[in-house]
Design a protein around this motif. Structure first.
Motif, short mmCIF file in Angstrom:
data_model
loop_
_atom_site.label_atom_id
_atom_site.label_comp_id
_atom_site.label_asym_id
_atom_site.label_seq_id
_atom_site.Cartn_x
_atom_site.Cartn_y
_atom_site.Cartn_z
N ASN A 47 -13.76 58.18 22.45
CA ASN A 47 -14.79 59.20 22.22
C ASN A 47 -14.20 60.46 21.60
OD1 ASN A 47 -13.36 60.18 24.38
ND2 ASN A 47 -15.11 60.39 25.77
N LEU A 48 -13.05 60.32 20.94
CA LEU A 48 -12.36 61.46 20.33
C LEU A 48 -12.69 61.55 18.85
CD1 LEU A 48 -8.87 60.78 22.01
CD2 LEU A 48 -10.76 62.19 22.89
N TYR A 60 -11.24 61.84 13.68
CA TYR A 60 -10.92 61.34 15.00
C TYR A 60 -9.43 61.41 15.30
CZ TYR A 60 -9.55 56.98 12.58
OH TYR A 60 -8.96 56.06 11.76
N ILE A 61 -9.13 61.22 16.59
CA ILE A 61 -7.74 61.15 17.06
C ILE A 61 -7.46 59.69 17.41
CG2 ILE A 61 -6.08 61.93 18.79
CD1 ILE A 61 -7.82 64.42 19.19
N PRO A 62 -6.61 59.02 16.67
CA PRO A 62 -6.28 57.62 17.00
C PRO A 62 -5.25 57.57 18.12
CG PRO A 62 -5.05 58.30 15.08
CD PRO A 62 -5.93 59.47 15.46
N TYR A 63 -5.09 56.38 18.70
CA TYR A 63 -4.03 56.17 19.68
C TYR A 63 -2.74 55.94 18.89
CZ TYR A 63 -7.74 55.62 23.13
OH TYR A 63 -8.82 55.83 23.95
N VAL A 64 -2.02 57.02 18.63
CA VAL A 64 -0.84 56.96 17.76
C VAL A 64 0.23 56.06 18.34
CG1 VAL A 64 1.00 58.31 16.70
CG2 VAL A 64 -1.31 59.24 16.80
N SER A 111 -17.53 51.55 30.32
CA SER A 111 -17.63 52.92 30.83
C SER A 111 -18.24 53.91 29.84
CB SER A 111 -16.24 53.43 31.24
OG SER A 111 -15.38 53.48 30.12
N SER A 112 -18.63 53.44 28.66
CA SER A 112 -19.22 54.36 27.68
C SER A 112 -20.28 53.64 26.87
CB SER A 112 -18.15 54.92 26.74
OG SER A 112 -17.61 53.91 25.92
#
Length: 280
Positions: A90-91, A135-139, A185-186
């Motif tokens: 959700n980022l 967005y912010i990915p899971y780097v 959860s979302s």
């Protein structure tokens, strides 16, 4: 570590025409899934999904799960022609092209996401609506995938969702299309009218009451009548689900999205609409 592997399915008769394979991955704090396709025929060869016992609290925990899955799953211990990943979180936010500055992405997220100066922020282009997903990915997960496979492509799940749902809405007869993409959860609510995006938002929920609240809240804000506007589900939900049942008490018409894949047509434990982002 992992509550269950919800499904591992391989086709008995793949129609594969080459030995080259493509890997598509979808991951979030709720789970991890992947599918393998034949590079030439594009046919699906296998699909595997993992559910985590509970929603993880950090990208670091997600990386631990991903590393363990890669170490344990033989289907991931091979070479692939192409690798593609979907970051589900959700980022993110959607920014119209006319307001977009690719050289200054941080301000777009500051309104809805708690950010740090050290966060790596990127964007996907969404030409179908002349906008961009910031967005912010899971780097850390990206780095792990790169270490295993080299260069690969990735996108945010809302980019994939908007792009596919706008295309899907062309085949629906109603003027306003109200989609709800469900995870453990979302929920992503996407509303489209005449191929134009009215809303795309992600809500975290804990109970079925939270779930229906957000659906009715969005309908109210957009002045949509639940008695006349159908709600179309996709993702982790079935007719037997309490979230579906409570929605049916307030919304007259409920549907599941029509998927182009037929990979799970004869399956009882999973339906095509549940893998829409990865397989459709």
């Amino acid at each position: 570590m992992i509550k269950q592997k919800t499904l591992r399915k391989r086709t008995k008769h793949t129609g594969a025409t080459s030995q080259q394979k493509n890997l598509s991955i979808q991951f979030s704090l709720d789970g991890f899934s992947f599918c393998i396709t034949d590079s030439e025929s594009k046919s699906v060869l296998s699909y595997t999904a993992y559910n985590f016992e509970k929603t993880l609290s950090s990208p670091e925990q997600l990386l631990e799960k991903v590393i363990a899955i890669f170490a344990d799953d033989p289907d991931l211990q091979t070479e692939f022609d192409k690798v593609y990943a979907i970051h589900q979180n959700n980022l993110s936010t959607v920014v119209p092209e006319v307001l977009f500055d690719r050289n200054d992405l941080l301000p777009y997220l500051n309104y809805t996401v708690k950010t740090l100066q050290t966060d790596f922020i990127i964007f996907d282009e969404l030409p179908v609506i002349q906008a961009n997903t910031v967005y912010i990915p899971y780097v850390n997960v990206n780095n792990f995938i790169f270490q295993n496979f080299g260069e690969f492509e990735f996108q945010h799940h809302s980019t994939v969702l908007i792009d596919k749902l706008i295309a899907s809405s062309k085949d629906l007869i109603q003027e306003t299309c109200f989609f709800v993409h469900v995870t453990a959860s979302s929920m992503d609510i996407v509303v489209i009218r005449e191929e134009q995006l009215l809303l795309c938002n992600t809500f975290d929920y804990q109970t079925k009451e939270d779930f229906i609240y957000y659906i009715l809240f969005v309908a109210e804000q957009l002045q949509l009548d639940p008695e006349s506007v159908p709600v179309t589900f996709l993702g982790n939900i079935t007719k037997e689900d309490p979230r579906y049942q409570i929605t049916y008490e307030f919304v007259r018409t409920l549907n599941f999205i029509r998927s182009t894949t037929r990979f799970f047509e004869r399956e009882d434990d999973i339906k095509n609409h549940q893998t829409y982002l990865l397989l459709n």
